[in-house]
Design an enzyme around this catalytic site. Structure first.
Site, PDB file in Angstrom:
ATOM      1  CD  GLU A 155      -3.053   0.737   0.169  1.00  0.00           C
ATOM      2  OE1 GLU A 155      -3.821  -0.229   0.262  1.00  0.00           O
ATOM      3  OE2 GLU A 155      -3.093   1.545  -0.767  1.00  0.00           O
ATOM      4  N   GLY A 212      12.888  14.102   3.702  1.00  0.00           N
ATOM      5  CA  GLY A 212      12.746  12.650   3.505  1.00  0.00           C
ATOM      6  C   GLY A 212      11.728  12.270   2.456  1.00  0.00           C
ATOM      7  CG  ASP A 226       9.044   7.593  -7.422  1.00  0.00           C
ATOM      8  OD1 ASP A 226       9.412   6.650  -6.700  1.00  0.00           O
ATOM      9  OD2 ASP A 226       8.016   8.257  -7.192  1.00  0.00           O
ATOM     10  CE  LYS A 230       5.646   6.611  -5.878  1.00  0.00           C
ATOM     11  NZ  LYS A 230       5.980   7.989  -5.505  1.00  0.00           N
TER      12      LYS A 230
HETATM   13  P1  NAP Z   1      17.099   5.334   2.397  1.00  0.00           P
HETATM   14  O1  NAP Z   1      16.960   6.452   3.371  1.00  0.00           O
HETATM   15  O2  NAP Z   1      18.192   5.400   1.396  1.00  0.00           O
HETATM   16  O3  NAP Z   1      17.254   3.993   3.256  1.00  0.00           O
HETATM   17  C1  NAP Z   1      17.568   2.755   2.669  1.00  0.00           C
HETATM   18  C2  NAP Z   1      17.956   1.781   3.774  1.00  0.00           C
HETATM   19  O4  NAP Z   1      18.206   0.518   3.184  1.00  0.00           O
HETATM   20  C3  NAP Z   1      19.225   2.174   4.526  1.00  0.00           C
HETATM   21  O5  NAP Z   1      19.111   1.839   5.886  1.00  0.00           O
HETATM   22  C4  NAP Z   1      20.312   1.325   3.864  1.00  0.00           C
HETATM   23  O6  NAP Z   1      21.352   0.934   4.747  1.00  0.00           O
HETATM   24  C5  NAP Z   1      19.525   0.082   3.495  1.00  0.00           C
HETATM   25  N1  NAP Z   1      20.085  -0.553   2.300  1.00  0.00           N
HETATM   26  C6  NAP Z   1      20.133  -0.040   1.054  1.00  0.00           C
HETATM   27  N2  NAP Z   1      20.738  -0.915   0.227  1.00  0.00           N
HETATM   28  C7  NAP Z   1      21.054  -2.000   0.962  1.00  0.00           C
HETATM   29  C8  NAP Z   1      21.715  -3.230   0.686  1.00  0.00           C
HETATM   30  N3  NAP Z   1      22.154  -3.536  -0.544  1.00  0.00           N
HETATM   31  N4  NAP Z   1      21.853  -4.127   1.694  1.00  0.00           N
HETATM   32  C9  NAP Z   1      21.426  -3.839   2.951  1.00  0.00           C
HETATM   33  N5  NAP Z   1      20.808  -2.672   3.273  1.00  0.00           N
HETATM   34  C10 NAP Z   1      20.637  -1.755   2.290  1.00  0.00           C
HETATM   35  O7  NAP Z   1      15.740   5.129   1.577  1.00  0.00           O
HETATM   36  P2  NAP Z   1      14.265   5.573   2.048  1.00  0.00           P
HETATM   37  O8  NAP Z   1      14.053   6.979   1.673  1.00  0.00           O
HETATM   38  O9  NAP Z   1      14.053   5.145   3.444  1.00  0.00           O
HETATM   39  O10 NAP Z   1      13.370   4.713   1.047  1.00  0.00           O
HETATM   40  C11 NAP Z   1      13.208   3.338   1.266  1.00  0.00           C
HETATM   41  C12 NAP Z   1      12.107   2.796   0.377  1.00  0.00           C
HETATM   42  O11 NAP Z   1      10.872   3.413   0.702  1.00  0.00           O
HETATM   43  C13 NAP Z   1      12.302   3.051  -1.125  1.00  0.00           C
HETATM   44  O12 NAP Z   1      11.834   1.948  -1.839  1.00  0.00           O
HETATM   45  C14 NAP Z   1      11.400   4.241  -1.381  1.00  0.00           C
HETATM   46  O13 NAP Z   1      10.988   4.326  -2.726  1.00  0.00           O
HETATM   47  C15 NAP Z   1      10.247   3.877  -0.500  1.00  0.00           C
HETATM   48  N6  NAP Z   1       9.339   4.971  -0.151  1.00  0.00           N
HETATM   49  C16 NAP Z   1       9.821   6.123   0.324  1.00  0.00           C
HETATM   50  C17 NAP Z   1       8.945   7.121   0.685  1.00  0.00           C
HETATM   51  C18 NAP Z   1       9.441   8.427   1.205  1.00  0.00           C
HETATM   52  O14 NAP Z   1       8.620   9.309   1.465  1.00  0.00           O
HETATM   53  N7  NAP Z   1      10.735   8.604   1.376  1.00  0.00           N
HETATM   54  C19 NAP Z   1       7.566   6.926   0.549  1.00  0.00           C
HETATM   55  C20 NAP Z   1       7.092   5.712   0.073  1.00  0.00           C
HETATM   56  C21 NAP Z   1       7.998   4.753  -0.281  1.00  0.00           C
HETATM   57  P3  NAP Z   1      22.350   2.040   5.371  1.00  0.00           P
HETATM   58  O15 NAP Z   1      21.515   2.816   6.346  1.00  0.00           O
HETATM   59  O16 NAP Z   1      23.417   1.260   6.040  1.00  0.00           O
HETATM   60  O17 NAP Z   1      22.813   2.853   4.202  1.00  0.00           O
HETATM   61  N1  HSE Z   2      10.207   9.912  -3.587  1.00  0.00           N
HETATM   62  C1  HSE Z   2       8.838   9.549  -3.581  1.00  0.00           C
HETATM   63  C2  HSE Z   2       7.993  10.781  -3.836  1.00  0.00           C
HETATM   64  C3  HSE Z   2       8.482   8.935  -2.253  1.00  0.00           C
HETATM   65  O1  HSE Z   2       8.504  11.888  -3.708  1.00  0.00           O
HETATM   66  O2  HSE Z   2       6.814  10.630  -4.181  1.00  0.00           O
HETATM   67  C4  HSE Z   2       7.080   8.390  -2.187  1.00  0.00           C
HETATM   68  O3  HSE Z   2       6.923   7.305  -3.026  1.00  0.00           O
END
Ligand code: NAP
Ligand code: HSE
Length: 441
Positions: A155, A212, A226, A230
């Protein structure tokens, strides 16, 4: 052979041990739901924090979430999240810890795909926020989950703060649709909205990263990639069609200038990062990129990090609007997915509706919002465009630019006409699709 698969799920979901209101029953304690967390970045840390903070409110639903183990890339990195969990960079160590649910917030296709497949194969339910993973392998992973009698929820992967995907997955009649028009990227919409208020593209992107909202690689946001991922998730759900995100024509935000945004407002509209798709059989017309929306369009006022989707459902259009990005809203949706899985009496598997591969993806026709830079007279520009069958419904000079709204035309025709205008007058041109509320692709 699948009949003999033994799952490793610790919490007995199917037996309904987590009965609603169990705290009211003397001697009945909420079950501990052990969570394996993949990733402790923006989203993973927010999830770990929320799991701790929401623990007492979830106890009333019969369970207490506890992050038992977390996988990261670097174990030496300092973490703000207070976790008593094991933190590891080793896949075997991560999987050695018994868990009830795995929450994936790594980003990217690998190693997320390998890890999620491994979890589902063991019968462990998975909740993910990763649209790259679901866009690339969602159908295969959903089938694996179904075969193993476990759940895959995503979701948070599309309009993170608006829980609509699961509802439509469960309701296949309502989900019959001929197309979608949406704002699917919070970072892009935040940037364009900031530019509307006089801010710069660069400062807005830096803000989106600090808050973030942005992807680990922000070029995914500003290029439209991105949103294209979606959009393919929506095309699969509403059109039952599989399409590679790379096949969807993209325009990035870089083509938008501050003057375009001001001109769009003067034309009673707004420039928004729009994703749209319409299908007929296995042929899809789709596009992701900045577009002019007339002021009456349902998405014209969707601003900032807010996202929205208009679904052209067979039984009438439906519109959902809400937070599109941000660690806290994403964490809440992830935890709600976990909560649904844990409190279900039977594992709800995705529907087995047949999906087909898309045979063609082409760019939809539309009206156009044009910018022509130079000293050419608006009447000359209108005459030249008219000689290509492109009629302007509005045309105005603003400083050293002429802006125009045109009738419907294919992209090839508009570009041929603009090339001719440039050759005859020297006016450099940019063209954005222009969508009205009732626009059909
Ligand atoms: P992020 O801040 O870059 O965090 C990624 C995490 O995954 C980090 O803890 C990283 O470890 C770990 N990681 C990455 N590659 C890895 C690997 N090969 N092996 C082990 N650990 C690994 O990313 P994020 O912004 O949290 O986004 C995470 C996901 O959520 C993405 O798919 C994004 O599209 C999705 N998402 C994000 C949002 C948003 O608003 N940001 C909304 C919906 C969905 P380290 O900490 O050690 O680097
Ligand atoms: N980077 C994405 C955005 C996070 O800005 O919409 C949510 O999927």
């Amino acid at each position: 052979l699948e009949r003999f698969v033994v799952t490793t799920t610790v919490l007995d979901l199917a037996a309904g041990t987590s009965v609603l209101g169990s705290e009211d029953i003397p001697g009945c304690h909420p079950a501990t739901c052990r969570i394996g967390l993949l990733g402790l970045g923006n989203v993973g840390s927010a999830f770990a924090r929320l799991a701790r903070e929401a623990s007492s409110s979830l106890a009333s639903r019969g369970f207490t979430p506890v992050v038992a183990t977390a996988l990261v890339r670097s174990v030496t990195r300092e973490r703000s999240a207070q976790l008593s969990a094991q933190i590891t960079d080793d896949h075997e160590t991560f999987f050695a810890e018994p868990v009830d649910v795995i929450v994936e917030a790594l980003g990217g296709v690998e190693p997320a795909y390998t890890l999620v497949r491994r979890a589902l194969d063991r019968g462990i339910p998975v909740v993910t926020a990763n649209k790259s993973l679901i866009a690339a392998h969602g159908d295969e992973l959903a089938r694996l989950a179904r075969r193993r009698g476990t759940a895959l929820r995503y979701e948070a992967a599309c309009i993170a703060g608006v829980p609509f995907l699961g509802t439509f997955e469960r309701r296949s009649l309502v989900a019959r649709a001929s197309g979608v028009t949406a704002i699917l990227n919070g970072t892009s919409n935040y940037i364009l909205t900031t530019m509307t208020r006089g801010g710069s593209f660069e400062a807005a992107l830096a803000d989106a990263q600090r808050l973030g909202y942005a992807e680990p690689d922000p070029s995914m946001d500003v290029s439209g990639a991105d949103a294209a991922e979606k959009l393919t998730i929506l095309i699969r759900l509403f059109g039952r069609l599989l399409v590679d995100p790379a096949a969807i024509p993209l325009d990035g935000l870089a083509s938008v200038e501050a003057d375009d945004i001001a001109a769009a407002a003067a034309f009673d509209g707004a420039i928004r990062p729009v994703s749209r798709a319409a299908w007929d059989g296995t042929a899809i017309r789709a596009h992701v990129g900045p577009a002019f929306l007339t002021g009456t369009h349902a998405l014209a006022r969707v601003a900032g990090v807010t996202n929205g989707v208009v679904i052209d459902a067979e039984r009438g259009a439906q519109c959902y609007i809400g937070p599109g990005a941000g660690p806290d809203v994403t964490a809440a949706t992830l935890l709600d997915d976990v909560s649904e899985i844990v409190t279900e009496r039977r594992v709800r598997t995705p529907p087995s509706d047949a999906v087909s591969a898309a045979t063609a993806v082409t760019r939809p026709d539309s009206a156009w919002f044009l910018r022509l830079t130079g000293t050419a007279r608006p009447s000359d520009i209108a005459d030249l465009l008219g000689s290509y069958g492109i009629w302007c419904t509005r045309l105005e000079r603003r400083g050293d630019r002429v802006y125009a709204l045109t009738c419907h035309a294919g992209q090839a025709r508009i570009h041929t006409a603009l090339d001719a205008v440039q050759a005859a007058t020297g006016a450099a041109a940019a063209a954005f699709p222009a969508l009205a509320e009732e626009a059909q692709s």
